[in-house]
Design a protein around this motif. Structure first.
Motif, PDB file in Angstrom:
ATOM      1  N   PHE A 133      64.785  77.622  82.523  1.00  0.00           N
ATOM      2  CA  PHE A 133      64.364  78.900  81.980  1.00  0.00           C
ATOM      3  C   PHE A 133      63.835  79.730  83.146  1.00  0.00           C
ATOM      4  CE2 PHE A 133      65.429  78.713  77.540  1.00  0.00           C
ATOM      5  CZ  PHE A 133      65.969  77.441  77.506  1.00  0.00           C
ATOM      6  N   ASN A 134      62.591  80.170  83.153  1.00  0.00           N
ATOM      7  CA  ASN A 134      62.176  81.046  84.261  1.00  0.00           C
ATOM      8  C   ASN A 134      61.196  80.353  85.192  1.00  0.00           C
ATOM      9  OD1 ASN A 134      63.384  82.778  82.175  1.00  0.00           O
ATOM     10  ND2 ASN A 134      62.780  84.429  83.566  1.00  0.00           N
ATOM     11  N   ASN A 150      64.012  90.394  92.578  1.00  0.00           N
ATOM     12  CA  ASN A 150      64.527  90.719  91.238  1.00  0.00           C
ATOM     13  C   ASN A 150      63.560  90.213  90.179  1.00  0.00           C
ATOM     14  OD1 ASN A 150      67.215  91.759  91.958  1.00  0.00           O
ATOM     15  ND2 ASN A 150      67.574  89.687  92.703  1.00  0.00           N
ATOM     16  N   TYR A 152      57.580  89.951  92.272  1.00  0.00           N
ATOM     17  CA  TYR A 152      57.372  91.408  92.389  1.00  0.00           C
ATOM     18  C   TYR A 152      55.904  91.748  92.134  1.00  0.00           C
ATOM     19  CZ  TYR A 152      58.807  96.231  92.793  1.00  0.00           C
ATOM     20  OH  TYR A 152      58.971  97.521  93.266  1.00  0.00           O
ATOM     21  N   PHE A 165      60.095  96.855  82.777  1.00  0.00           N
ATOM     22  CA  PHE A 165      61.374  97.397  82.309  1.00  0.00           C
ATOM     23  C   PHE A 165      61.447  97.391  80.777  1.00  0.00           C
ATOM     24  CE2 PHE A 165      62.534  97.761  86.511  1.00  0.00           C
ATOM     25  CZ  PHE A 165      62.829  96.596  87.175  1.00  0.00           C
ATOM     26  N   CYS A 209      59.804  92.263  76.983  1.00  0.00           N
ATOM     27  CA  CYS A 209      60.657  91.067  76.852  1.00  0.00           C
ATOM     28  C   CYS A 209      59.854  89.770  76.932  1.00  0.00           C
ATOM     29  CB  CYS A 209      61.692  91.032  77.972  1.00  0.00           C
ATOM     30  SG  CYS A 209      62.915  92.331  77.896  1.00  0.00           S
ATOM     31  N   ARG A 244      59.981  85.599  77.779  1.00  0.00           N
ATOM     32  CA  ARG A 244      60.697  84.546  78.491  1.00  0.00           C
ATOM     33  C   ARG A 244      59.881  83.260  78.483  1.00  0.00           C
ATOM     34  NH1 ARG A 244      63.818  87.964  78.006  1.00  0.00           N
ATOM     35  NH2 ARG A 244      65.239  88.944  79.533  1.00  0.00           N
ATOM     36  N   TYR A 283      58.367  80.909  80.906  1.00  0.00           N
ATOM     37  CA  TYR A 283      58.032  80.764  82.324  1.00  0.00           C
ATOM     38  C   TYR A 283      57.522  79.348  82.577  1.00  0.00           C
ATOM     39  CZ  TYR A 283      58.439  85.830  82.381  1.00  0.00           C
ATOM     40  OH  TYR A 283      58.930  87.109  82.250  1.00  0.00           O
ATOM     41  N   ARG A 291      66.051  97.418  81.833  1.00  0.00           N
ATOM     42  CA  ARG A 291      66.999  97.004  82.881  1.00  0.00           C
ATOM     43  C   ARG A 291      68.251  96.507  82.171  1.00  0.00           C
ATOM     44  NH1 ARG A 291      65.237  92.117  86.878  1.00  0.00           N
ATOM     45  NH2 ARG A 291      65.383  90.943  84.919  1.00  0.00           N
ATOM     46  N   ASP A 345      69.193  92.791  80.452  1.00  0.00           N
ATOM     47  CA  ASP A 345      68.053  92.020  79.936  1.00  0.00           C
ATOM     48  C   ASP A 345      68.202  91.768  78.438  1.00  0.00           C
ATOM     49  OD1 ASP A 345      66.655  91.617  82.231  1.00  0.00           O
ATOM     50  OD2 ASP A 345      65.400  93.396  82.031  1.00  0.00           O
TER      51      ASP A 345
HETATM   52  C1  WQD Z   1      61.869  88.482  83.541  1.00  0.00           C
HETATM   53  C2  WQD Z   1      61.364  89.654  82.724  1.00  0.00           C
HETATM   54  C3  WQD Z   1      62.504  91.715  83.134  1.00  0.00           C
HETATM   55  C4  WQD Z   1      61.084  92.372  87.195  1.00  0.00           C
HETATM   56  C5  WQD Z   1      66.490  85.505  85.730  1.00  0.00           C
HETATM   57  C6  WQD Z   1      67.928  85.162  85.810  1.00  0.00           C
HETATM   58  C7  WQD Z   1      68.167  83.852  85.103  1.00  0.00           C
HETATM   59  C8  WQD Z   1      67.257  82.793  85.653  1.00  0.00           C
HETATM   60  C9  WQD Z   1      65.802  83.243  85.568  1.00  0.00           C
HETATM   61  C10 WQD Z   1      68.371  81.470  87.319  1.00  0.00           C
HETATM   62  C11 WQD Z   1      62.516  90.524  82.214  1.00  0.00           C
HETATM   63  C12 WQD Z   1      61.029  91.812  83.513  1.00  0.00           C
HETATM   64  C13 WQD Z   1      61.300  91.800  85.951  1.00  0.00           C
HETATM   65  C14 WQD Z   1      60.400  93.623  87.289  1.00  0.00           C
HETATM   66  C15 WQD Z   1      60.154  93.648  84.910  1.00  0.00           C
HETATM   67  N1  WQD Z   1      67.590  82.522  86.992  1.00  0.00           N
HETATM   68  N2  WQD Z   1      60.835  92.423  84.844  1.00  0.00           N
HETATM   69  N3  WQD Z   1      59.953  94.199  86.133  1.00  0.00           N
HETATM   70  O1  WQD Z   1      65.991  88.170  84.098  1.00  0.00           O
HETATM   71  O2  WQD Z   1      64.663  86.519  82.639  1.00  0.00           O
HETATM   72  O3  WQD Z   1      66.130  85.665  84.401  1.00  0.00           O
HETATM   73  O4  WQD Z   1      65.701  84.473  86.276  1.00  0.00           O
HETATM   74  O5  WQD Z   1      68.858  80.637  86.648  1.00  0.00           O
HETATM   75  O6  WQD Z   1      69.507  83.495  85.327  1.00  0.00           O
HETATM   76  O7  WQD Z   1      68.633  86.165  85.129  1.00  0.00           O
HETATM   77  O8  WQD Z   1      64.022  86.857  85.040  1.00  0.00           O
HETATM   78  O9  WQD Z   1      62.080  87.494  86.403  1.00  0.00           O
HETATM   79  O10 WQD Z   1      64.187  88.914  86.556  1.00  0.00           O
HETATM   80  O11 WQD Z   1      62.780  89.017  84.506  1.00  0.00           O
HETATM   81  O12 WQD Z   1      59.745  94.199  83.884  1.00  0.00           O
HETATM   82  O13 WQD Z   1      60.202  94.201  88.396  1.00  0.00           O
HETATM   83  O14 WQD Z   1      60.570  90.482  83.550  1.00  0.00           O
HETATM   84  O15 WQD Z   1      62.920  92.920  82.492  1.00  0.00           O
HETATM   85  O16 WQD Z   1      62.182  90.979  80.921  1.00  0.00           O
HETATM   86  P1  WQD Z   1      65.222  86.903  83.960  1.00  0.00           P
HETATM   87  P2  WQD Z   1      63.263  88.090  85.721  1.00  0.00           P
END
Ligand code: WQD
Length: 347
Positions: free
Chosen positions: A187-188, A207, A212, A227, A238, A240, A242, A303, A306
């Motif tokens: 997951f994250n 990313n 960040y 986002f 959103c 997730r 973590y 974004r 998402d």
């Molecule tokens: C998490 C949440 C963003 C940055 C990615 C890959 C996935 C896996 C895990 C490998 C989202 C929000 C983020 C920012 C924000 N990787 N966000 N501002 O997209 O769930 O998953 O990492 O296996 O394949 O896609 O993780 O950390 O990018 O985003 O608001 O500057 O944080 O919109 O809701 P994600 P993320």
């Protein structure tokens, strides 16, 4: 009498999850051998691992597609198993450069499988991703996923390389392979080793959310943009799952131990998550609580790509691997913050 050394090949072992897994493997009595072409990791990581574990680290600077190097490693170490992390993983980049992702992520896996067949290597742990579930709420009506949740086309070429990788493994096991595969859907991953010696080293602008946030808090980034705040979730941001990177690393050791006990070829899929969903806003608020000061942030547009919400049902890993996550997001944030303040700065 010295116990027989159990060598494990860790591809991408100098990367974020790979390096944390190397530490856990050593603590569990295994001897990891790293192969990494350092395209998305730093060359100082192996020496930091030596400092952290007080063990000599075998690290080879090569790509998994380098058959000559791979053959020499398999012949020299007669691996008990392989943990395959090596892959490109930036979702956004995979959309702009899909051929790089299909080429590297699939050819590296196939190169490893061919060598495992040649040397009759027993076990493989494959790094997959929850991204293969696509947007579960739109298919199953639920945001919590089990391993048999309906697959949708993942929302990026990166996610597709993980889904195709899983299908390659299913077909490989169904053929003449005599190996065993544990397919881990992450997951994250967040956080860092408590020592402050290793952690996440995003290349360029992060990313992912937590790096960040920490870079904003130390002044490398001006402001975090959240986002979107009108998703169909409690606070509009959103959700997730973590998971502390050390919990994730520990899951790989549990998988290697479980594979070692298997007597027939086979493949099993495991969700590696905490089983809890956390919103972006909750992560920001948790971070401000941990560091004791406000973060500079604002809401911005959604974004693309998402999904509103996804988190794991990790019961299968608990029952079959005797694994479950131990650390809270607060511990992960504390460890990530320590690393941000200690890590070499190349931003
Ligand atoms: C998490 C949440 C963003 C940055 C990615 C890959 C996935 C896996 C895990 C490998 C989202 C929000 C983020 C920012 C924000 N990787 N966000 N501002 O997209 O769930 O998953 O990492 O296996 O394949 O896609 O993780 O950390 O990018 O985003 O608001 O500057 O944080 O919109 O809701 P994600 P993320």
């Amino acid at each position: 009498m010295s116990t027989k050394q159990k060598h494990i090949l860790v591809t991408g072992g100098a990367g974020f999850i790979g390096s944390h897994t190397v530490v856990e493997l050593i603590e569990a009595g295994y001897t990891p051998v790293i192969i990494d072409d350092f395209r998305n990791s730093e060359r100082f990581i192996p020496e930091r691992l030596e400092k952290l574990t007080n063990q000599k680290i075998i690290a080879v600077d090569a790509a998994c597609q380098d058959v000559e190097v791979l053959d020499s490693l398999f012949s020299k170490y007669n691996f008990e198993g392989v943990i395959h992390f090596a892959a490109d993983k930036a979702v956004g980049e995979s959309v702009s450069d899909p051929l790089k992702y299909y080429d590297n992520n699939l050819s590296s896996l196939i190169s490893i499988l061919r060598m495992m067949d040649k040397y009759n290597t027993k076990s493989l742990v494959f790094s997959s991703s929850c991204t293969v579930y696509g947007n579960p709420k739109s298919t199953t009506g639920k945001s919590v996923v089990t391993e048999d949740s309906i697959h949708l086309n993942p929302d990026s070429p990166y996610g597709n390389t993980k889904l195709i990788g899983e299908q390659i493994l299913q077909d490989w096991i169904a053929s003449s392979s005599r190996s065993n595969v544990a397919l881990l859907r992450y997951f994250n991953p967040i956080g860092a080793h408590a020592s402050g010696e290793i952690g996440e080293l995003p290349q360029g602008i992060p990313n992912n959310l937590l790096p960040y946030i920490t870079q904003t808090a130390v002044g490398i980034r001006e402001k975090l943009t959240v986002f979107g705040n009108d998703y169909d979730t409690e606070d509009g941001t959103c959700i997730r799952d973590y998971i502390h990177v050390c919990d994730l690393a520990d899951a790989h050791v549990s998988a290697i131990k479980w594979l070692d006990l298997q007597t027939n070829p086979g493949i099993e899929i495991f969700n590696i998550g905490t089983g809890k969903g956390t919103s972006v806003l909750e992560m920001v608020q948790a971070f401000e609580k941990v560091i004791g000061k406000p973060l500079s942030w604002e809401y911005g547009p959604k974004r693309s790509g998402d999904i509103p919400e996804i988190y794991a049902n990790p019961i299968k890993a608990k029952e079959m691997l005797q694994w479950e996550s131990k650390f809270s997001i607060f511990q992960a944030i504390e460890d990530a913050w320590r690393w941000e303040n200690n890590r070499p700065k190349n931003d």
